[in-house]
Design a protein around this motif. Sequence first.
Motif, mmCIF file in Angstrom:
data_model
loop_
_atom_site.group_PDB
_atom_site.id
_atom_site.type_symbol
_atom_site.label_atom_id
_atom_site.label_comp_id
_atom_site.label_asym_id
_atom_site.label_seq_id
_atom_site.Cartn_x
_atom_site.Cartn_y
_atom_site.Cartn_z
ATOM 1 N N LEU A 184 12.720 -18.369 57.942
ATOM 2 C CA LEU A 184 12.350 -19.488 57.512
ATOM 3 C C LEU A 184 13.366 -20.246 56.571
ATOM 4 N N PRO A 185 13.424 -21.745 56.384
ATOM 5 C CA PRO A 185 14.307 -22.462 55.663
ATOM 6 C C PRO A 185 14.187 -22.134 54.005
ATOM 7 N N CYS A 186 15.170 -22.320 53.250
ATOM 8 C CA CYS A 186 15.015 -22.383 51.819
ATOM 9 C C CYS A 186 14.264 -23.396 51.456
ATOM 10 N N ILE A 187 13.328 -23.249 50.483
ATOM 11 C CA ILE A 187 12.582 -24.085 50.035
ATOM 12 C C ILE A 187 12.953 -24.704 48.730
ATOM 13 N N GLY A 188 13.992 -24.366 48.157
ATOM 14 C CA GLY A 188 14.491 -24.812 46.818
ATOM 15 C C GLY A 188 13.791 -24.698 45.545
ATOM 16 N N CYS A 189 13.064 -23.362 45.686
ATOM 17 C CA CYS A 189 12.009 -23.083 44.542
ATOM 18 C C CYS A 189 12.653 -22.590 43.454
ATOM 19 N N GLU A 190 13.917 -22.061 43.567
ATOM 20 C CA GLU A 190 14.708 -21.732 42.362
ATOM 21 C C GLU A 190 14.284 -20.283 41.832
ATOM 22 N N LYS A 191 13.308 -19.793 42.428
ATOM 23 C CA LYS A 191 12.637 -18.504 41.770
ATOM 24 C C LYS A 191 13.763 -17.435 41.872
ATOM 25 N N CYS A 192 14.422 -17.485 42.804
ATOM 26 C CA CYS A 192 15.719 -16.351 42.835
ATOM 27 C C CYS A 192 16.662 -16.440 41.724
ATOM 28 N N LYS A 193 16.626 -17.482 41.103
ATOM 29 C CA LYS A 193 17.384 -17.087 39.837
ATOM 30 C C LYS A 193 17.111 -16.221 38.827
ATOM 31 N N GLU A 194 15.715 -16.038 38.771
ATOM 32 C CA GLU A 194 15.181 -15.262 38.211
ATOM 33 C C GLU A 194 15.055 -13.736 38.666
ATOM 34 N N THR A 195 14.674 -13.793 39.991
ATOM 35 C CA THR A 195 14.149 -12.410 40.769
ATOM 36 C C THR A 195 15.362 -11.882 41.503
ATOM 37 N N LYS A 196 16.661 -12.746 41.827
ATOM 38 C CA LYS A 196 17.736 -12.325 42.389
ATOM 39 C C LYS A 196 17.620 -11.881 43.733
ATOM 40 N N TRP A 197 16.506 -12.406 44.344
ATOM 41 C CA TRP A 197 16.273 -11.879 45.705
ATOM 42 C C TRP A 197 15.388 -13.288 46.357
ATOM 43 N N CYS A 198 15.278 -13.680 47.445
ATOM 44 C CA CYS A 198 14.859 -14.813 47.959
ATOM 45 C C CYS A 198 13.436 -14.328 47.586
ATOM 46 N N SER A 199 12.369 -15.333 47.504
ATOM 47 C CA SER A 199 11.128 -14.979 47.278
ATOM 48 C C SER A 199 10.278 -15.320 48.422
ATOM 49 N N GLN B 17 19.305 -21.906 62.851
ATOM 50 C CA GLN B 17 18.637 -20.686 62.880
ATOM 51 C C GLN B 17 19.636 -19.902 61.778
ATOM 52 N N LEU B 18 20.834 -20.099 62.095
ATOM 53 C CA LEU B 18 21.951 -19.370 61.206
ATOM 54 C C LEU B 18 21.843 -20.262 59.828
ATOM 55 N N LYS B 19 21.845 -21.316 59.984
ATOM 56 C CA LYS B 19 21.920 -22.334 58.620
ATOM 57 C C LYS B 19 20.724 -22.007 57.711
ATOM 58 N N ASN B 20 19.706 -21.558 58.012
ATOM 59 C CA ASN B 20 18.497 -21.145 57.521
ATOM 60 C C ASN B 20 18.684 -19.782 56.578
ATOM 61 N N PHE B 21 19.591 -18.982 57.502
ATOM 62 C CA PHE B 21 20.035 -17.645 56.968
ATOM 63 C C PHE B 21 20.680 -17.782 55.640
ATOM 64 N N ILE B 22 21.939 -18.602 56.070
ATOM 65 C CA ILE B 22 22.972 -18.683 55.242
ATOM 66 C C ILE B 22 22.267 -19.571 53.932
ATOM 67 N N ASP B 23 21.433 -20.507 54.073
ATOM 68 C CA ASP B 23 20.895 -21.320 52.864
ATOM 69 C C ASP B 23 20.340 -20.204 51.915
ATOM 70 N N ARG B 24 19.399 -19.404 52.474
ATOM 71 C CA ARG B 24 18.691 -18.381 51.812
ATOM 72 C C ARG B 24 19.639 -17.264 50.849
ATOM 73 N N THR B 25 20.878 -17.169 51.383
ATOM 74 C CA THR B 25 21.736 -16.317 50.826
ATOM 75 C C THR B 25 22.058 -16.806 49.311
ATOM 76 N N TYR B 26 21.647 -18.100 48.937
ATOM 77 C CA TYR B 26 21.831 -18.468 47.742
ATOM 78 C C TYR B 26 21.213 -17.613 46.793
ATOM 79 N N SER B 27 19.938 -16.960 47.172
ATOM 80 C CA SER B 27 19.334 -15.891 45.997
ATOM 81 C C SER B 27 20.467 -14.627 45.763
ATOM 82 N N LEU B 28 21.583 -14.519 46.639
ATOM 83 C CA LEU B 28 22.469 -13.371 46.437
ATOM 84 C C LEU B 28 23.425 -14.064 45.420
ATOM 85 N N TYR B 29 23.512 -15.199 45.402
ATOM 86 C CA TYR B 29 24.889 -16.087 44.789
ATOM 87 C C TYR B 29 24.994 -15.418 43.059
#
Length: 184
Positions: free
Chosen positions: A45-60, A93-105
């Motif tokens: 799934l695409p990143c939804i820009g929720c920014e929850k990953c800044k707290e959880t350090k993993w994609c929600s 498909q790969l862009k969705n994967f890459i965008d979600r790695t923001y949570s690992l950044y």
Amino acid sequence: MKVLGISGSMRRHGNTAQLVGVILKRCDDAGIKTELVSLAGKKILPCIGCEKCKETKWCSIGKDDWSSIAQKVIDCDVLVIGSPTYYYDVCGQLKNFIDRTYSLYHDRKLAGRKGVAVAIEASNGAHRTIQTLEGFLNAHEFSSLGSVKGSGYLEGDILNDAKALKRAEKIGDKIVRLLVPNHD
């Protein structure tokens, strides 16, 4: 030591997977553990820009295949990431994967690994695809081991691109020298 290949193509055994596979085979032949993950048939799934990953350090975002693949990236020493070129860039498909790695950044969970960018074009545009993949690798503080660009449209066409195959083999050999320093 482990080398992970990701083929972003929706063709499971297409040209992208085959060219990434050439690199992995060189490593595998030298006794290095390798794995190829195809995003074909995976739900990312695409990143939804929720920014929850800044707290959880993993994609929600749950209920898809992103987490298991992201964990494989965390566990690898070298990532070989490839995409077919769609409209002068990586496929969706790969862009969705890459965008979600923001949570690992946020905690630099991918920093310190080595990376290789691989792009396939039917006729042109792979240069920009490589730039996008290298941008992803650079943002996550991977050290670049180079890139490979190949041409092909129908499944197997990449096997006719002698220049790309030779470059992929050289990159594979470079990974081997890095991970197995005394390898002849």
